[in-house]
Design a protein around this motif. Structure first.
Motif, short mmCIF file in Angstrom:
data_model
loop_
_atom_site.label_atom_id
_atom_site.label_comp_id
_atom_site.label_asym_id
_atom_site.label_seq_id
_atom_site.Cartn_x
_atom_site.Cartn_y
_atom_site.Cartn_z
N GLY A 1 42.84 33.72 41.64
CA GLY A 1 42.04 33.47 40.45
C GLY A 1 42.51 32.24 39.70
N GLN A 2 43.83 32.11 39.55
CA GLN A 2 44.38 30.95 38.84
C GLN A 2 44.09 29.65 39.59
OE1 GLN A 2 48.43 32.38 38.59
NE2 GLN A 2 48.18 32.94 36.43
N ALA A 3 44.29 29.67 40.92
CA ALA A 3 44.10 28.46 41.71
C ALA A 3 42.62 28.08 41.81
CB ALA A 3 44.70 28.64 43.10
N ALA A 4 41.77 29.07 42.13
CA ALA A 4 40.34 28.78 42.26
C ALA A 4 39.76 28.37 40.91
CB ALA A 4 39.61 29.99 42.81
N GLY A 5 40.22 29.02 39.84
CA GLY A 5 39.77 28.64 38.52
C GLY A 5 40.12 27.21 38.19
N ALA A 6 41.37 26.84 38.44
CA ALA A 6 41.80 25.47 38.16
C ALA A 6 41.04 24.46 39.03
CB ALA A 6 43.30 25.34 38.40
N PHE A 7 40.77 24.85 40.27
CA PHE A 7 40.06 23.95 41.20
C PHE A 7 38.65 23.63 40.70
CE2 PHE A 7 37.38 23.25 44.97
CZ PHE A 7 38.07 22.21 45.59
N PHE A 8 38.01 24.62 40.06
CA PHE A 8 36.63 24.44 39.61
C PHE A 8 36.51 24.10 38.13
CE2 PHE A 8 35.68 26.63 43.58
CZ PHE A 8 34.57 25.94 44.02
N MET A 9 37.63 23.85 37.46
CA MET A 9 37.57 23.43 36.05
C MET A 9 37.27 21.95 35.99
SD MET A 9 38.22 26.05 33.95
CE MET A 9 39.22 25.68 32.52
N ARG A 10 35.99 21.63 36.13
CA ARG A 10 35.55 20.23 36.15
C ARG A 10 34.53 20.02 35.04
NH1 ARG A 10 34.22 20.75 42.59
NH2 ARG A 10 36.36 21.13 43.30
N GLY A 11 34.68 18.98 34.30
CA GLY A 11 33.77 18.72 33.19
C GLY A 11 34.25 19.39 31.91
N LEU B 1 23.23 32.18 37.06
CA LEU B 1 23.94 32.19 35.78
C LEU B 1 24.65 30.87 35.50
CD1 LEU B 1 25.36 35.83 35.98
CD2 LEU B 1 23.53 35.01 34.49
N ARG B 2 24.41 29.89 36.34
CA ARG B 2 25.02 28.55 36.17
C ARG B 2 26.54 28.65 36.13
NH1 ARG B 2 20.12 28.69 36.46
NH2 ARG B 2 18.66 27.20 35.54
N ALA B 3 27.10 29.55 36.94
CA ALA B 3 28.55 29.71 36.98
C ALA B 3 29.17 28.61 37.83
CB ALA B 3 28.92 31.08 37.53
N ASP B 4 30.45 28.40 37.64
CA ASP B 4 31.17 27.38 38.40
C ASP B 4 31.61 27.89 39.76
OD1 ASP B 4 31.69 25.04 36.34
OD2 ASP B 4 31.93 26.93 35.27
N LEU B 5 31.77 29.19 39.88
CA LEU B 5 32.06 29.79 41.17
C LEU B 5 31.77 31.28 41.11
CD1 LEU B 5 35.81 30.46 41.97
CD2 LEU B 5 35.08 29.79 39.69
N GLY B 6 31.71 31.89 42.30
CA GLY B 6 31.50 33.32 42.40
C GLY B 6 32.56 33.94 43.29
N VAL B 7 32.86 35.20 43.05
CA VAL B 7 33.86 35.93 43.83
C VAL B 7 33.28 37.26 44.26
CG1 VAL B 7 36.14 37.00 43.84
CG2 VAL B 7 35.78 34.87 42.59
N MET B 8 33.41 37.59 45.52
CA MET B 8 33.07 38.92 46.01
C MET B 8 34.34 39.56 46.54
SD MET B 8 30.85 41.27 46.42
CE MET B 8 30.60 42.78 47.35
N ILE B 9 34.68 40.72 45.96
CA ILE B 9 35.86 41.46 46.39
C ILE B 9 35.39 42.53 47.37
CG2 ILE B 9 37.78 42.91 45.63
CD1 ILE B 9 37.53 41.52 42.88
N SER B 10 35.65 42.30 48.64
CA SER B 10 35.15 43.21 49.67
C SER B 10 35.82 42.90 51.00
CB SER B 10 33.63 43.05 49.83
OG SER B 10 33.15 43.78 50.94
#
Length: 444
Positions: free
Chosen positions: A29-39, A91-100
């Protein structure tokens, strides 16, 4: 640098055993979040999950990871993988996660990531995120910590979307449909969508308890579905897996119909309506030779890719095809979705049956399968496919099959297995070469 965490479909493993731990989930979560924190906009991530017990733990850990780097979280609860992809974009999200862990049993879990366009991430993006996981997280100042929010209408949004893919002029009135939801993510949405379109629905696998996902039900265990279709006099049976991104169908006689037949049906139906693009379909190296021969006879091409729906999608985008998928039932219809969607594929199959006015058994069996055999060999370490003895046996098998068949041998991307598949017009020869290779791999 090779990937260690990400396989062919995200990260997957046994829960509470590295890498599938709460600590890893938080760091993803921390890494993917930081990766997509653009703008400079307020960043957000959509998180969905299936029904396995460990989903609560993994979700909480990922929420902590994302919010700690300043990303807001939208939690949608148990939802199909394609619903998460759709909602990420909507929802105009920066990324999505599926836990499965998809079709695996409850003790396993996994993490799949989608970009803001709803597509699964590229190998390059996953490698960069994996590199960031191994580095110290850059935590945000306290006032900028992200917020978490649940939305309650996610199911309704997805049901509306799925129904919108069904032709407006058709209804399911008069059809009795058995749907097996694998006690998984589609346990609510799939029966509801079918009922709203007019079907009489017999629902199986709709009582998840955290431990029974994919347990004797769903696309990997269709026996109860087959029995129920016949016993109830249903016209058709649909089987989804735990995260509802794959589909297997059963006709009124209880006969199984795999993804190859379904892709052929959908592609030929679209060709008849003039909506098939790319003059063919995209499938993996595992799809049956009979599918290829059928398409060739119809003037269509079969473009083969590596195993994994992400690679099928890449092939579709490259060739311009709008139908693709896997024999296992991952079917991607890019006119509607950015990933495999079992419910949407099922609705296209139902549409073809309704339009034909014929029984499912007359509509679904499109081509004669070439005899095919797949066996898995579990290994505990090393690289058995690099063994000289194994290479020699494989080479001999290829020569023996010649132009009478195909041989596909690969390492699983999600489990410690070597998958050995052969097909050809001579079933005895197919069985001999598969057994010989499996014995060599096991002894390596």
């Amino acid at each position: 640098m090779g990937r260690k965490l990400f396989g062919t479909d995200g990260i997957r493993g046994r829960t509470n055993v590295t890498p599938m731990t709460a600590d890893t989930a938080m760091r993803v979560g921390q890494a993917a979040g930081a990766f997509f924190m653009r703008g400079d906009h307020r960043h957000r991530v959509v998180i969905g999950k299936d029904t396995r017990l460990s989903g609560y733990m993994m979700e909480s850990a990922m929420v902590a990871g994302f919010t700690s780097v300043g990303m807001d979280v939208i939690q949608v609860g148990p939802m199909p993988t394609p619903a998460v992809a759709m909602l990420t974009k909507e929802l105009r999200a920066d990324l999505g996660v599926m836990i499965s862990a998809s079709h695996n049993k409850f003790a396993d879990n996994g993490i799949k990531l989608f970009g803001p366009d709803g597509y699964k991430l590229s190998d390059a993006a996953e490698m960069e995120i994996e590199k960031m996981i191994g580095e110290p997280a850059v935590l945000i100042d306290a006032p900028k910590i992200g917020r978490a929010k649940r939305i309650e209408d996610a199911r309704g949004r997805y049901i509306h979307f799925a129904k919108s893919t069904f032709p407006d002029h058709l209804r399911l009135d008069g059809l009795k449909v058995v749907v097996d939801c694998a006690n998984g993510a589609a346990y609510h949405v799939a029966p509801e969508a079918l009922w709203e379109l007019g079907a009489e629905v017999v629902a199986l696998g709709t009582k998840p308890n955290g431990l029974n996902i994919n347990e004797g039900c769903g696309s990997t265990a269709p026996d109860v579905l087959r029995e129920t279709v016949v016993a109830s006099g249903a016209h058709l049976g649909l089987a989804l897996d735990g995260d509802a991104d794959r589909l297997i169908v059963v006709d009124e006689h209880g006969e199984l119909v795999d993804g190859d037949q379904l892709m052929a049906l959908i592609a030929l139906s679209q060709k008849g309506r003039g909506s098939l693009r790319g003059d063919g379909i995209v499938a993996t190296v595992m799809s049956n030779l009979g599918l290829e021969r059928k398409l060739t006879g119809e003037g269509l091409a079969l473009h083969r890719t590596a195993v994994g729906d992400r690679y099928v999608l890449e092939g579709m985008r490259k060739t311009g095809c709008n139908v693709g998928g896997e024999q296992s039932g991952h079917i991607i219809l890019s006119d509607y979705a950015t990933t495999g969607d079992g419910l949407v594929a099922g609705l296209q199959v139902l549409a073809a049956i309704v339009e034909s006015g014929k029984p499912a058994s007359e509509v679904l069996h499109i081509f004669e399968r070439v005899p095919q055999l797949l066996k898995n060999v579990r290994f505990s370490g090393g690289a058995p496919l690099e063994d000289d003895g194994v290479k020699a046996v494989i080479s001999g098998a290829e020569s023996e099959l010649g132009d009478r068949g195909r041989l596909v041998i690969r390492k699983s991307g999600t489990e410690p297995l070597i998958r050995v598949m052969a097909e050809g017009d001579d079933p005895d020869l197919v069985e001999r070469v598969v057994d010989r290779i499996c014995e060599a791999v096991a002894a390596a």
